[in-house]
Write an enzyme that holds these catalytic residues in place. Structure first.
Site, PDB file in Angstrom:
ATOM      1  N   HIS A 163      32.608  38.781  32.949  1.00  0.00           N
ATOM      2  CA  HIS A 163      33.529  37.527  32.873  1.00  0.00           C
ATOM      3  C   HIS A 163      33.141  36.958  31.298  1.00  0.00           C
ATOM      4  CE1 HIS A 163      34.494  36.862  37.252  1.00  0.00           C
ATOM      5  NE2 HIS A 163      35.200  37.615  36.475  1.00  0.00           N
ATOM      6  N   ASP A 211      44.762  48.368  34.506  1.00  0.00           N
ATOM      7  CA  ASP A 211      44.841  49.458  35.811  1.00  0.00           C
ATOM      8  C   ASP A 211      45.041  50.794  35.344  1.00  0.00           C
ATOM      9  OD1 ASP A 211      43.900  47.997  37.803  1.00  0.00           O
ATOM     10  OD2 ASP A 211      46.006  46.846  38.213  1.00  0.00           O
ATOM     11  N   CYS A 255      51.244  45.214  28.172  1.00  0.00           N
ATOM     12  CA  CYS A 255      50.728  43.750  28.319  1.00  0.00           C
ATOM     13  C   CYS A 255      49.079  43.904  28.768  1.00  0.00           C
ATOM     14  CB  CYS A 255      51.486  43.009  29.188  1.00  0.00           C
ATOM     15  SG  CYS A 255      51.812  43.893  30.944  1.00  0.00           S
TER      16      CYS A 255
END
Length: 569
Positions: free
Chosen positions: A189, A456, A503
């Site tokens: 993060h 992904d 994207c």
């Protein structure tokens, strides 16, 4: 020199400030039993103050960076609000007469150990969130009167064992030159936030970073190569100072490109658009020269709340985003939750492999009521500008046909109600599963556009969990298998008369821009801060030369060979 994982490009040079852990550690306390009421009050005050701090940080990140980055703090707030977390601390104080700092420390480590023992890497990552929250609480117990943050007065490089999201967000933007950490990786993060903020950063530098660096040491951080130079010689310092100066000059030049088109030297026009999660982000992306919104993450309207948003709430958000872009296109992705995004009120099942489970379009097609309500809101908002609808995680042609059928049902309902909408609203899909790449021709016959989600697509193609820092060296969108799938998708779309955008994180990487341009990508969608660098790469070369770059890169055998080749251009 120390080597680490480059996670945010650029050069930073300044004196080191080593992040002190003393204010976030449980201080020595007397062996006598604690005053229970007094310690309960300290705990209560710490929770209140920590909650207020995180809410301020959440708002700050939402405004300055975006909703996706702000969502990182949702897990921290959730722990503070979880009765099992704070409640256990209260029990420890009451039953064992512990001091507040001891109770927080014990519960924090207990919860962190539970998360670290789990098989699911997403859940293991929550251990870092638990420790971040616990340390914040201890800091507020040890220093209840004011901000315990270092008093930064001069430019500095932050050096730490591990950097938390709240550490990264709290740094004074005008003074921090770089971040280096012994732990962490490109998918942490803190790394995501550093990239979004444009702060050069290197993670995973190992324990030698801490043994070799002291407060006040001159440190050079190369966020592109992963090199860290501590007290460098004059020649090295001079070389990096020139590089940093070149980067500053480049940024000034990039600002001048804001209102110019993303167009190659031989006239090929590319759409350069932005990813957003909230309608209020439109002003910031327009300021960076975005030609539209390539991804409106509608799931952020569903997160950080206790119940589903109503149709009216959704409609207002979509309308504001579409109106805010003043006629420029806005692609709204339908609900994409599951995997690492959980909605507790949706009664989502616990799954062994959540990234392969009930998520995205699979949820929407199971929950027709929820899906049609979202489609109604989007279609109603389409009357206020240029909207497009995009369905996530498509793997079967039947999924598109079912989704299109529901769009037609909703359109008919709106016609009967006399509600205006765009009758010709374009429909597209996310390409993020290898199966979708392999049947791209069949999928292209059903829709108006594709958008490749590389985050992904890489993990599914390479069987590498993108959140597992231990596998970060295996996760690469430059892997030849990924590149060949991307090329298949673009070629299939053009054969069928539709366009393809991207994207995922790859679209924001200036190193990848010439390659994607040469592969025929029609649209790049990324965070607003990355737009200028990507535009500069597109404008500096011809489409013909980019095609040659793509041809050469696709002939290479390893991700490192591809990166080395692209870096040599």
């Amino acid at each position: 020199m120390v080597k680490g994982i480059p996670v945010s490009f650029g050069v930073g040079i300044a004196r080191a400030v080593c992040l002190s852990a003393k204010e976030t550690q449980a201080v020595h306390v007397d062996s006598q039993p604690a005053n229970v009421e007094q310690e309960l009050k300290k705990l209560h005050d710490s929770i209140e103050r920590s909650t207020a701090e995180l809410n301020r940080l959440h708002e700050q990140v939402s405004q300055e960076i975006g909703a996706a980055e702000a969502a990182i703090l949702d897990a921290h707030l959730a722990f503070l609000q979880d009765p099992a977390f704070a409640g256990e601390m209260k029990t420890q104080i009451q039953e064992q007469q512990l001091y507040a700092v001891q109770a927080v420390q014990q519960v924090m480590e207990h919860f962190a150990a539970i998360f670290e023992s789990l098989d699911d890497s997403y859940m293991r990552e929550r251990a870092a969130d638990v420790r971040d929250v616990g340390k914040r609480m201890i800091k507020n117990i040890n220093n209840p009167e004011g901000d315990a943050q270092e008093a930064y007065t001069e430019p500095f490089v932050l050096v730490a064992e591990d950097v938390t999201p709240s550490d990264t967000i709290s740094l004074p933007r005008q003074l921090v030159r770089a971040i280096v950490a012994a732990k962490g990786g490109a998918t942490s993060h803190a790394a995501i936030l550093a990239r979004s903020l444009g702060i050069p950063a290197v993670m995973g530098a190992g324990p030698e970073l801490l043994t070799q660096t002291a407060n006040g040491d001159l440190v050079i951080v190369d966020g592109t190569s992963g090199s860290i130079h501590i007290n460098p010689d004059e020649e090295t310092l001079a070389r990096y100072q020139k590089q940093a100066e070149r980067e500053r000059a480049e940024m000034e030049q990039l600002e001048k490109l804001r209102d110019l088109p993303a167009q190659t030297t031989d006239g090929r026009r590319i759409e350069l658009v932005a990813n957003i999660g909230r309608p209020e982000e439109t002003e910031a992306v327009l300021a960076k020269g975005a030609e539209g919104v390539g991804l409106f993450r509608s799931e952020f309207l569903f997160m950080d709340r206790e119940q589903l948003p109503t149709e009216e709430e959704q409609f207002a958000a979509y309308r504001d985003a579409i109106s805010g872009m003043a006629g420029k296109p806005v692609i709204i992705r339908t609900l994409d939750v599951g995997g690492d995004k959980h909605l507790p009120y949706l009664d989502m099942p616990k799954e062994e492999n959540p990234f392969l489970g009930w998520r995205a379009i699979r949820i929407s097609l199971d929950r027709i009521d929820l899906f049609k309500e979202q489609l109604r809101a989007i279609l109603r908002a389409s009357a206020f500008g240029k909207a497009l609808i995009m369905f996530p995680m498509i793997s079967h042609v039947e999924q598109i046909r079912r989704a299109k059928g529901l769009v037609e049902e909703v359109k008919q309902e709106l016609r009967q109600e006399g509600i205006a909408f765009d009758e010709a609203i374009p429909l597209g899909i996310m390409i993020e599963i290898p199966a979708a790449c392999l049947i791209a021709d069949a999928l292209a016959a059903e829709v108006d556009f594709f958008s490749i989600g590389t985050n992904d697509l890489v993990q599914y193609t390479l069987a590498v969990d993108r959140m597992n820092e231990r596998l970060s060296d295996l996760y690469s969108y430059f892997h030849p298998a990924v590149l060949r799938l991307i090329q298949q998708v673009i070629d299939a779309s053009h054969r069928n008369g539709i366009w393809t955008g991207m994207c995922g994180e790859m679209a924001a990487d200036p190193l990848a821009a010439p390659l994607l341009l040469g592969m025929g990508l029609d649209e790049f969608s990324c965070n607003a801060n990355s737009l200028p660098r990507v535009k500069e790469q597109i404008r500096r070369m011809s489409y013909e030369s980019a095609q040659e770059v793509a041809k050469n890169a696709l002939a290479l055998s390893t991700p490192d060979e591809v990166k080395t080749y692209l870096a040599s251009l």
